[in-house]
Design a protein around this motif. Structure first.
Motif, PDB file in Angstrom:
ATOM      1  N   ALA A  15       0.841  -1.210   0.000  1.00 26.94           N
ATOM      2  CA  ALA A  15       0.000   0.000   0.000  1.00 26.94           C
ATOM      3  C   ALA A  15       0.870   1.252   0.000  1.00 26.94           C
ATOM      4  N   TYR A  19      -4.713   1.394   4.146  1.00 28.07           N
ATOM      5  CA  TYR A  19      -6.026   1.033   4.711  1.00 28.07           C
ATOM      6  C   TYR A  19      -5.811   0.726   6.191  1.00 28.07           C
ATOM      7  N   TRP A  20      -6.411   1.477   7.073  1.00 17.96           N
ATOM      8  CA  TRP A  20      -6.315   1.168   8.514  1.00 17.96           C
ATOM      9  C   TRP A  20      -7.574   1.657   9.203  1.00 17.96           C
ATOM     10  N   SER A 108      -2.111 -12.854   3.080  1.00 23.87           N
ATOM     11  CA  SER A 108      -3.577 -12.834   3.087  1.00 23.87           C
ATOM     12  C   SER A 108      -4.115 -12.121   1.840  1.00 23.87           C
ATOM     13  N   SER A 140     -10.409 -10.256   3.411  1.00 24.94           N
ATOM     14  CA  SER A 140      -9.295  -9.431   3.893  1.00 24.94           C
ATOM     15  C   SER A 140      -9.295  -8.166   3.056  1.00 24.94           C
ATOM     16  N   GLY A 141      -9.372  -7.009   3.713  1.00 25.21           N
ATOM     17  CA  GLY A 141      -9.524  -5.752   2.968  1.00 25.21           C
ATOM     18  C   GLY A 141      -8.506  -5.600   1.854  1.00 25.21           C
ATOM     19  N   SER A 142      -7.235  -5.724   2.200  1.00 31.86           N
ATOM     20  CA  SER A 142      -6.198  -5.465   1.200  1.00 31.86           C
ATOM     21  C   SER A 142      -6.247  -6.472   0.044  1.00 31.86           C
ATOM     22  N   ARG A 145      -7.421  -5.373  -3.394  1.00 35.21           N
ATOM     23  CA  ARG A 145      -6.496  -4.642  -4.276  1.00 35.21           C
ATOM     24  C   ARG A 145      -5.581  -5.587  -5.042  1.00 35.21           C
ATOM     25  N   SER A 192      -3.492  -7.501  11.687  1.00 36.79           N
ATOM     26  CA  SER A 192      -4.091  -6.245  11.226  1.00 36.79           C
ATOM     27  C   SER A 192      -5.610  -6.237  11.465  1.00 36.79           C
ATOM     28  N   GLN A 193      -6.221  -7.422  11.411  1.00 37.90           N
ATOM     29  CA  GLN A 193      -7.670  -7.508  11.678  1.00 37.90           C
ATOM     30  C   GLN A 193      -8.016  -6.863  13.018  1.00 37.90           C
ATOM     31  N   HIS A 196      -7.504  -2.945  12.947  1.00 31.00           N
ATOM     32  CA  HIS A 196      -8.616  -2.187  12.342  1.00 31.00           C
ATOM     33  C   HIS A 196      -9.710  -1.910  13.377  1.00 31.00           C
ATOM     34  N   MET A 242      -0.274   6.405   9.513  1.00 28.59           N
ATOM     35  CA  MET A 242      -0.878   5.141   9.943  1.00 28.59           C
ATOM     36  C   MET A 242      -0.177   4.628  11.203  1.00 28.59           C
ATOM     37  N   ASP A 282       4.175  -1.715   6.483  1.00 22.49           N
ATOM     38  CA  ASP A 282       2.851  -2.251   6.793  1.00 22.49           C
ATOM     39  C   ASP A 282       2.776  -2.647   8.275  1.00 22.49           C
ATOM     40  N   ALA A 283       1.907  -3.575   8.610  1.00 23.16           N
ATOM     41  CA  ALA A 283       1.713  -3.927  10.022  1.00 23.16           C
ATOM     42  C   ALA A 283       2.765  -4.942  10.460  1.00 23.16           C
TER      43      ALA A 283
END
Ligand code: PMV
Length: 328
Positions: A15, A19-20, A108, A140-142, A145, A192-193, A196, A242, A282-283
């Motif tokens: 990213a 997204y967070w 993921s 999974s959100g990402s 993409r 990351s879940q 969020h 973030m 990232d995370a």
């Protein structure tokens, strides 16, 4: 009657605008839109087989029976394609990453993007790209993409229908390279879940969300105009924002290690010295160092010599998630 089996591949993504946090956790509608680049050469390859003889959904990840949490998210995606198609068979899912597990690169995104393509094909659905992206998003959100190719924007949207990702430029548009400095191979301490879920507890999240459309527009334009200096400034700002939210949420989280900060400092110094580079994280503790392709060898060589860096992987922009029709 559909084939009931299909295989697909997808790349992970990094990213540029993060997204967070979600405005709707259940549907995974994010608090902000985000932008990413797919990472070529790194793949998840996933085969889904539905059948009347399979008694319960099964997930095999890199040759081993997966943990309950991964199976739970997989089953939720399978349930969606079962509902749309009207076939209620259980499935066996086998997924492998070509990047070594334990490199700290999240699988993921690539895994669920490949699963969305393979599961829908196996059960006989021909979904368009936005529909596949929505399907992956719910797991999974990402991952939404990793469905389209190249440089990708996920429009946050307001409901399930308009929250999906699309390509803003194909992979060939810009020869950027992501040199990934591997600092720790340990599994993330907080997924990351969970991050969020607590993002809104940070007093900084509201400011981050409110100012995000400006960064999104700047990043999109920098990509379209291949303007590295502009990209570098907005990518680092967005990553720092973030992590500021992450460090100030309740409970506070910290993904960085001492070597993470060492790489950040080095990247800033190298840029001052004239090298076009920037960082994004990232995370986890690993640092993604972006540069134009002509500088990738030099950047990788410098990263390898940086204290605390265990390995360096590099990836050019990657293509979309793909069904492999000749493989079962
Ligand atoms: O898709 P998730 O739930 O793994 O969240 C991804 C979070 C970050 O990787 C930190 C940011 C992003 O936009 O990819």
């Amino acid at each position: 009657m559909p084939d009931l089996t299909a295989t697909a591949i997808a790349c992970p993504n990094i990213a540029f605008i993060k997204y967070w946090g979600n405005r709707d956790h259940r549907l995974r509608i994010p608090s902000t839109s985000s932008i990413s680049m797919n990472l070529d050469g790194l793949f998840s390859r996933t085969t889904v087989t539905f059948g009347p003889d399979i008694v319960a959904d099964q997930l095999i990840l890199n040759g081993e029976v997966a943990q309950a949490a991964a199976l739970h998210r997989t089953r939720a995606l399978l349930d969606q394609v079962r509902t749309i198609s009207g076939y209620y068979y259980s499935a066996r899912v086998e997924s492998e990453n070509n990047f070594p597990t334990g490199t700290g690169i999240a699988s993921s995104a690539s895994g669920f993007a490949a699963l969305a393509v393979a599961a829908s094909r196996a059960i006989g659905l021909t979904l368009d790209e936005p529909a596949l992206s929505r399907l992956a998003r719910r797991a999974s959100g990402s991952a939404c993409r990793s469905v389209p190719g190249g440089f990708v924007e996920w429009q946050a949207g307001k409901d399930n229908e308009d929250s999906y990702a699309f390509s803003i430029a194909p992979a060939e548009h810009w020869g950027l390279v992501d040199c990934i400095a591997i600092i720790s191979q340990a599994h993330k301490s907080t997924a990351s879940q969970e991050g969020h879920l607590i993002a809104d507890s940070s007093p900084l999240q509201a400011a981050r969300v409110a100012s995000s459309p400006v960064r999104l527009a700047t990043c999109r334009l920098a990509i379209l105009q291949r303007d590295f200096d502009s990209l570098a400034a907005v990518v680092e700002l967005d990553s720092n924002l973030m992590h500021a939210v992450i460090m100030t949420s309740t409970p506070p989280l910290l993904y960085w290690l001492p070597a993470t900060v060492q790489v950040i400092q080095s990247v800033i110094d190298w840029r001052k010295g004239g090298l076009p580079v920037c960082y994004t994280i990232d995370a986890g503790p690993n640092v993604h160092v972006l540069c134009p392709a002509d500088y990738a060898e030099e950047v990788s060589a410098r990263l390898v010599q940086t204290e605390g860096v265990k390995d360096v992987l590099s990836a050019h922009p990657g293509g979309p998630a793909r069904w492999l029709p000749d493989e079962h």
